[in-house]
Design an enzyme around this catalytic site. Structure first.
Site, short mmCIF file in Angstrom:
data_model
loop_
_atom_site.label_atom_id
_atom_site.label_comp_id
_atom_site.label_asym_id
_atom_site.label_seq_id
_atom_site.Cartn_x
_atom_site.Cartn_y
_atom_site.Cartn_z
CE LYS A 1 -4.68 -1.21 1.93
NZ LYS A 1 -5.33 -2.24 2.74
CB SER B 1 -0.89 0.02 1.24
OG SER B 1 -1.61 -1.17 1.37
P1 NAD Z 1 5.63 -6.23 7.48
O1 NAD Z 1 6.39 -5.12 8.10
O2 NAD Z 1 5.16 -7.37 8.32
O3 NAD Z 1 6.48 -6.87 6.26
C1 NAD Z 1 7.23 -6.11 5.37
C2 NAD Z 1 8.32 -6.98 4.80
O4 NAD Z 1 9.05 -6.21 3.82
C3 NAD Z 1 9.35 -7.44 5.84
O5 NAD Z 1 9.43 -8.85 5.84
C4 NAD Z 1 10.67 -6.83 5.35
O6 NAD Z 1 11.78 -7.71 5.45
C5 NAD Z 1 10.39 -6.59 3.88
N1 NAD Z 1 11.26 -5.55 3.35
C6 NAD Z 1 11.33 -4.24 3.71
N2 NAD Z 1 12.32 -3.62 3.02
C7 NAD Z 1 12.87 -4.57 2.23
C8 NAD Z 1 13.95 -4.56 1.27
N3 NAD Z 1 14.64 -3.45 1.04
N4 NAD Z 1 14.25 -5.72 0.64
C9 NAD Z 1 13.54 -6.84 0.90
N5 NAD Z 1 12.52 -6.92 1.77
C10 NAD Z 1 12.20 -5.79 2.43
O7 NAD Z 1 4.39 -5.53 6.73
P2 NAD Z 1 2.99 -6.19 6.31
O8 NAD Z 1 2.03 -6.06 7.44
O9 NAD Z 1 3.21 -7.51 5.67
O10 NAD Z 1 2.51 -5.11 5.21
C11 NAD Z 1 3.07 -5.06 3.90
C12 NAD Z 1 2.24 -4.11 3.06
O11 NAD Z 1 0.89 -4.59 2.98
C13 NAD Z 1 2.15 -2.68 3.63
O12 NAD Z 1 2.16 -1.75 2.60
C14 NAD Z 1 0.82 -2.68 4.36
O13 NAD Z 1 0.28 -1.39 4.46
C15 NAD Z 1 0.00 -3.60 3.46
N6 NAD Z 1 -1.11 -4.31 4.10
C16 NAD Z 1 -0.94 -4.90 5.31
C17 NAD Z 1 -2.03 -5.56 5.89
C18 NAD Z 1 -1.93 -6.22 7.26
O14 NAD Z 1 -2.98 -6.56 7.84
N7 NAD Z 1 -0.74 -6.44 7.80
C19 NAD Z 1 -3.27 -5.62 5.22
C20 NAD Z 1 -3.39 -5.04 3.98
C21 NAD Z 1 -2.29 -4.37 3.42
#
Ligand code: NAD
Length: 297
Positions: A175, A100
């Protein structure tokens, strides 16, 4: 596993990316992943995927690259530069960003990728960790119809409601609206919880009957136990919802749309974060209402 299905590279194996990538493995896809935490790479390997040591290694043989990282700066970090996706993936590949982020970042990425013959879809999701695990996410897509059609079988392994919303950036705009609705809904539920408890009503009974009427919502269904047990393990972190409230506030300002209630809830999210609760689930908006009401925290 050797199949005729496109080879997938998955970058970002967090709360969402891990179960989503595992659902693709279950559907028969060959998935190679890269993320910053070793334990998440081990988890992908245990599920039947392949761990890569870098973005370049993950995307080298990929037909489709899927990214699921926190926000615009991380998308830019993994996409651009000599070690990034655009430099290392083959021309003709499809890049699907499911993070997002701001609509403008998606538009810019699509332009930069097109210069290298790489097609892009923005495809953020809604449905939370549970929706990711159960493969019932809503997926809101921006980009070209032909690319959407090609990606449809992949989306169908991840979600249930899958809609092409318009050109690049449209998925992110939808979104942003989604995050506005969810935050306002959680805030209303949190206010109702404190009101009901202070009134001495059986909270679980009240939430059950509310959820059967017009006040019912997916938020109430998914977050009821968080409210009842004050269980704020994420889920969806306040830090990420703070980011999303910034995106929707900015995008709305750009088109001249007023979001008065959204603005108040954005401030409540920011206040929660400033009090050290940024790592909690967004259902912790209940803590903000409790503080304001002098109720239990
Ligand atoms: P999170 O923090 O759990 O996971 C993010 C991942 O990205 C981590 O594993 C990290 O290692 C990886 N990452 C970051 N920088 C990196 C890089 N340079 N190289 C490789 N990997 C890298 O976040 P999440 O909760 O999984 O959310 C991810 C996205 O999805 C966000 O944009 C969030 O807004 C969206 N989202 C989350 C949810 C939810 O319920 N958690 C729901 C809908 C949308």
């Amino acid at each position: 596993m050797s199949t005729n299905l496109p080879k997938i590279a998955w970058i970002g194996l967090g709360i969402m990316g891990s179960p989503m990538s595992e659902n693709l493995v279950k559907a028969g896809y060959d998935v190679t992943g890269f993320t910053l935490e070793q334990d998440k790479l081990d988890r992908l390997t245990a599920a039947g995927g392949t761990a890569a040591g870098s973005i370049a290694e993950a995307v080298r043989d990929a037909d489709v690259v899927i990214t699921m990282v926190p926000a615009s700066p991380q998308v830019e970090a993994i996409a651009y530069g000599p070690d990034g996706i655009l430099e290392n993936v083959r021309a003709g590949a499809l890049l699907i960003d499911m993070s997002s982020i701001t609509p403008q970042t998606s538009v810019d990425l699509a332009k930069a990728a097109a210069d290298r013959g790489i097609r892009v879809l923005d495809a953020p999701v809604s449905g939370g960790e549970a929706g990711a695990i159960e493969a019932v996410l809503s997926i809101m897509v921006g980009g070209a119809q032909a690319d959407f059609d090609q990606a449809a079988p992949i989306f169908e392994a991840l979600g249930r409601t899958i809609v092409l919303c318009g050109p690049h950036g449209s998925g992110q705009t939808v979104k942003a609206a989604n995050q506005l609705i969810v935050a306002v809904n959680i805030q209303a539920c949190a206010e109702a919880v404190v009101f009901l408890e202070k009134s001495g009503v059986d909270l679980e009974a009240a939430l059950d009957v509310l959820n059967g009427g017009l006040a019912g919502s997916t938020v109430l269904t998914r977050k009821k136990d968080n409210f009842l047990h004050r269980d704020f393990k994420p889920g969806f972190r306040i830090d990420l919802h703070h980011k999303d409230m910034g995106i929707v506030t900015d995008a709305a300002r750009n088109v001249g749309a007023a979001l008065p209630v959204g603005a108040v809830v954005a401030q409540l999210v920011a206040g929660l974060r400033a009090q050290g609760d940024g790592g909690l689930d967004h259902s912790a908006l209940l803590r903000a209402v409790e503080r304001l009401s002098g109720a239990r925290i």
